[in-house]
Design an enzyme around this catalytic site. Sequence first.
Site, mmCIF file in Angstrom:
data_model
loop_
_atom_site.group_PDB
_atom_site.id
_atom_site.type_symbol
_atom_site.label_atom_id
_atom_site.label_comp_id
_atom_site.label_asym_id
_atom_site.label_seq_id
_atom_site.Cartn_x
_atom_site.Cartn_y
_atom_site.Cartn_z
ATOM 1 N N VAL A 84 -97.657 -62.727 -65.215
ATOM 2 C CA VAL A 84 -99.045 -62.494 -64.822
ATOM 3 C C VAL A 84 -99.798 -63.774 -65.162
ATOM 4 C CG1 VAL A 84 -101.114 -61.117 -65.184
ATOM 5 C CG2 VAL A 84 -98.876 -60.019 -65.244
ATOM 6 N N PRO A 85 -100.163 -64.560 -64.158
ATOM 7 C CA PRO A 85 -100.568 -65.958 -64.362
ATOM 8 C C PRO A 85 -102.015 -66.150 -64.819
ATOM 9 C CG PRO A 85 -100.648 -65.439 -62.040
ATOM 10 C CD PRO A 85 -100.163 -64.188 -62.726
ATOM 11 N N CYS A 86 -102.292 -65.884 -66.098
ATOM 12 C CA CYS A 86 -103.665 -66.039 -66.582
ATOM 13 C C CYS A 86 -104.103 -67.504 -66.588
ATOM 14 C CB CYS A 86 -103.819 -65.443 -67.976
ATOM 15 S SG CYS A 86 -102.611 -66.003 -69.175
ATOM 16 N N HIS A 87 -103.145 -68.439 -66.442
ATOM 17 C CA HIS A 87 -103.533 -69.855 -66.369
ATOM 18 C C HIS A 87 -104.249 -70.186 -65.062
ATOM 19 C CE1 HIS A 87 -99.606 -69.685 -64.335
ATOM 20 N NE2 HIS A 87 -100.027 -70.720 -63.627
#
Length: 311
Positions: free
Chosen positions: A255-258
């Site tokens: 889950v790409p919170c970046h």
Amino acid sequence: MFRKQITRGMSQEKLEALRGEWKRMYGEILPALAVSKSPVQDSWPVHVDHCFGRIILDTVVGRDSPWMNKLNPPAVKTMTSEQLEACIALGAAIAEGKESLAMLDAKSLQLRGKKPKPAAVANSKRKREDERSTADHNPEDRGSARKKRQVDIKSALLLSPPQKVGDQHPPPRAAAPPPAANSRVPPKSNNTIDRDLEHLITASDLTPFRQSVLLALCQVPSGQFTSYAAMAQHLRSSARAVGNALRNNPFAPRVPCHRVVAADKSLGGFGGEWGMQGKHAGEKVRLLREEGVVVDTARGKVDGYTWSSFR
């Protein structure tokens, strides 16, 4: 005396059961239906648990004023059993499509001196009138609509339908190469979420709101970035609430919170710290650059179009 104690004990057990049912209604069932955009409502003006609580409490308890004027918070601790039953019944009516969430929300906002979205209310009224007219001419449609509502509610209760033995997930489609990160044209996206990851998120013990944030984030394609504000607008929430939900991402980096930055395109938070001075800022820059996003470390900002094509 002994009989009175038994009666008091039974009443307390009933009260606790109603409290649990009420929490489940506004905290799980309704947010799950909203996130899945269930057709039981023609629009879902809110998605977060406390918003559902506000609408139902204003309708049942407040009536002519915000509920806090008539009940001490936290409501779940001070409501009577009759109030709890009435709130649960209204929540069920919303979940079944018998009450218009958009119109109830409009009334709640008006009680608080806020303006509702007129388009949502108008669409809700128009669609319900059309449905009544259709049902009057085709009685069989009532039965099919009732079955559809039951399926939607069951899905919300389960959050993720059980998979049959032998079912195979289709292999994920290869993603088309993203456009240049500094493109000013909104990139196309099919908003595909990996089904295994979706199940992992919805089956977790995270709050419904945190689940909705992570599911929305999964839609952001590689090579693009979104903002806390854009996610908040999609979720009918606030940028601060979205940021708080992402402070601890148990499914990173899948889950790409970046890929979430501030509204002014500054780097935002990562790993619980904020900005280019954060301990993990270098890792966020590396991940974004590997996906093709242009990051100007001198200014501490990304360059390009802020993706917001959430579904």
